[in-house]
Write an enzyme that holds these catalytic residues in place. Structure first.
Site, mmCIF file in Angstrom:
data_model
loop_
_atom_site.group_PDB
_atom_site.id
_atom_site.type_symbol
_atom_site.label_atom_id
_atom_site.label_comp_id
_atom_site.label_asym_id
_atom_site.label_seq_id
_atom_site.Cartn_x
_atom_site.Cartn_y
_atom_site.Cartn_z
ATOM 1 N N LYS A 32 -71.419 -34.683 23.983
ATOM 2 C CA LYS A 32 -71.268 -33.508 24.841
ATOM 3 C C LYS A 32 -71.075 -33.969 26.265
ATOM 4 O O LYS A 32 -71.531 -35.055 26.633
ATOM 5 C CB LYS A 32 -72.532 -32.640 24.773
ATOM 6 C CG LYS A 32 -72.302 -31.210 25.186
ATOM 7 C CD LYS A 32 -71.738 -30.387 24.049
ATOM 8 C CE LYS A 32 -71.255 -29.048 24.472
ATOM 9 N NZ LYS A 32 -70.879 -28.241 23.290
ATOM 10 N N ASP A 79 -65.792 -26.073 26.164
ATOM 11 C CA ASP A 79 -67.039 -25.337 25.973
ATOM 12 C C ASP A 79 -67.000 -24.281 27.093
ATOM 13 O O ASP A 79 -65.916 -23.966 27.592
ATOM 14 C CB ASP A 79 -68.252 -26.287 26.075
ATOM 15 C CG ASP A 79 -69.553 -25.667 25.563
ATOM 16 O OD1 ASP A 79 -69.790 -25.687 24.351
ATOM 17 O OD2 ASP A 79 -70.340 -25.152 26.379
HETATM 18 O O1 2IT Z 1 -70.468 -26.320 20.817
HETATM 19 C C1 2IT Z 1 -69.442 -26.694 20.216
HETATM 20 O O2 2IT Z 1 -69.443 -26.931 19.007
HETATM 21 C C2 2IT Z 1 -68.205 -26.869 20.989
HETATM 22 N N1 2IT Z 1 -68.210 -26.666 22.197
HETATM 23 C C3 2IT Z 1 -66.931 -27.289 20.314
HETATM 24 C C4 2IT Z 1 -66.808 -28.780 20.290
HETATM 25 C C5 2IT Z 1 -65.487 -29.276 19.781
HETATM 26 O O3 2IT Z 1 -65.343 -30.509 19.747
HETATM 27 O O4 2IT Z 1 -64.617 -28.497 19.405
#
Ligand code: 2IT
Length: 453
Positions: free
Chosen positions: A131, A171
């Site tokens: 993240k 996100d």
């Molecule tokens: O919280 C999540 O699963 C996302 N923000 C998506 C992450 C992604 O790699 O698509």
């Protein structure tokens, strides 16, 4: 055979992390919730205690914290903090979104990376957990400011990512436009397309059809799976949704297709109630509104469609059949949980990450509300991101129907795997524990196979 019993071992790890990460409340909450679910797993696998698997699992593999400086339209020099947490790469390249929001800090990044690790494992696809983001507030920023910020952010981030290393996505505050600017800069620095390197891209340069819809659609499919299992149906049900972004409109759209009706939406300033449902062209309007996340206000929906707006209040006071928090963490607090229980809501399906406080979650579950936990219910977004990676690597695009049917099957598998994990440990329909256990199963196998790291 282990000298320590499972409960003591878990407690000792939680205590250690409380000392190490004392100033990271969101991360501690996530760790405590997950580890408490794993006690029955450790009883079945005492060898995990012998190799201190849980402490190793809770330590991010790598954490980047970096300076992002940029110049605003007025010529002022600005500084933000950028983050990338590469939490766990045992089952595949790190994968997870980038969040641009003023409340971003180390604790929030770590909790999201930890949750992402289990979520990504649950999808059944080969993606590790990560993240990132910045404490940058996109609200009120011009298009050029966003572009410059994204460039400056990527000038550091590029060192840490790549198609087989770490594949970021969007996100909160990071949508298709930001991904475009980020990818454009990445490509210039690397001198390579690198199989797309990020997901959530535009359709003209490797994006997947249905990626914007995927999180919301997946949540609706997951709700459908829960209700069907309970010999119930979405047909004719009313749904309270919080938020009004990409996840919220995706939920509205799929709920309409599945015969249910979303009647609330919210923003930081209050909520709207639309008794006729957020359907048809109203969803199209919402899609436009969510693109303007820097200036959009849910109040505009109330003005446009002449529906009531309740300032400074939350949708959890409305009597509905299903509640779907789709905004931000700690959206459902204990008083909201009491409203939900009093209103006879039977199902809470988490579309946002950690939308319920620890206390609220305990209140809901002990009062018979069936909770679909975020790491299972909202995994459709990252699952379609992984499908985007697959399409990029074979240089082909699947149709919207193909992606939708794969998504539907993935959500069903996540539901069944979570349910089966809970049941195999005698935990009934506790999907919170089931999702933690099922997600951990694959990672723990991979960790055991790969040595002491
Ligand atoms: O919280 C999540 O699963 C996302 N923000 C998506 C992450 C992604 O790699 O698509």
């Amino acid at each position: 055979m282990s000298s320590q019993n499972a409960q003591e071992y878990i407690q000792s790890i939680v205590e250690k992390i409380k000392i190490k990460d004392y100033d990271e409340p969101e991360f501690l909450q996530a760790v405590e919730e997950v580890l408490s679910s794993l006690e029955p797993v450790l009883k079945r696998h005492p060898e995990f205690i012998d190799v201190n698997l849980l402490e190793r699992f809770c330590e991010p593999e790598r954490q980047m914290l970096f300076k992002v400086s940029w110049i605003d339209d007025a010529g002022k020099y600005r500084v933000n903090r950028g983050y990338r947490i590469q939490f766990n790469g045992n089952i595949g390249p790190y994968k997870g979104g980038l969040r641009f929001h003023p409340n971003v800090n180390q604790s929030i990044m770590k909790f999201l990376g930890f949750e992402q690790t289990l979520k990504n494992s649950l999808t059944g696809l080969s993606i590790g957990g990560g993240k990132g983001g910045a404490d940058f507030n996109p609200k009120g920023k011009s298009d050029r400011e966003i572009n410059r910020f994204c460039e400056s952010f990527m000038l550091e981030l590029y060192k840490h990512i790549g198609k087989d290393v770490d594949v970021p996505a969007g996100d909160m505050g990071v949508g298709e436009r930001e991904i475009g600017y980020l990818f454009g800069m990445y490509r210039r620095i690397k001198g390579s397309f690198d199989n797309g390197a990020l997901t959530g891209k535009g359709l003209s340069y490797g994006g997947s059809l249905l990626r914007p819809e995927a999180t919301g659609y997946g949540v609706a499919y997951f709700a459908d799976d829960i209700l069907n299992y309970c010999k119930d149906s979405l047909e004719g049900k009313t749904v309270a949704v919080s938020g009004f972004g990409q996840v919220a409109w995706g939920v509205c759209k799929k709920m309409e297709q599945l015969g249910a009706k979303v009647v609330t939406l919210s923003g930081p300033e209050g909520y709207i109630y639309d008794k006729d449902g957020v359907i048809g062209e109203k969803v199209d309007y919402l899609v436009e509104l969510s693109k303007e996340h820097r200036v959009g206000r849910i109040l505009s929906y109330a003005d446009k469609y002449k529906v009531p707006f309740y300032p400074s209040r939350k949708p959890w006071e409305v009597k509905v059949d299903i509640a779907i928090p789709s905004a931000i963490e700690n959206d459902i607090l204990i008083e909201d949980a009491k409203n939900i229980v009093n209103n006879g809501v039977k199902y809470v399906v988490e579309a946002a990450n950690m939308p319920c406080s620890y206390e609220a979650l305990a209140y809901l579950t002990s009062n018979g509300v069936l909770v679909g936990p975020a790491k299972a219910a909202n995994a459709g977004g990252v699952a379609v991101s992984a499908l985007e990676m697959s399409q990029n690597s074979i240089r082909l695009s699947w149709t919207a129907e193909e992606v939708d049917s794969k998504l539907k099957q993935i959500m069903k598998d996540i539901f069944l795997n979570s349910l089966n994990a809970a049941q195999s440990y005698g935990l009934g329909v506790n999907l919170i524990a089931g999702a933690n256990i099922a997600g951990f199963e694959k990672i723990s196998n991979a960790m055991m196979a790969q040595g002491y790291y």
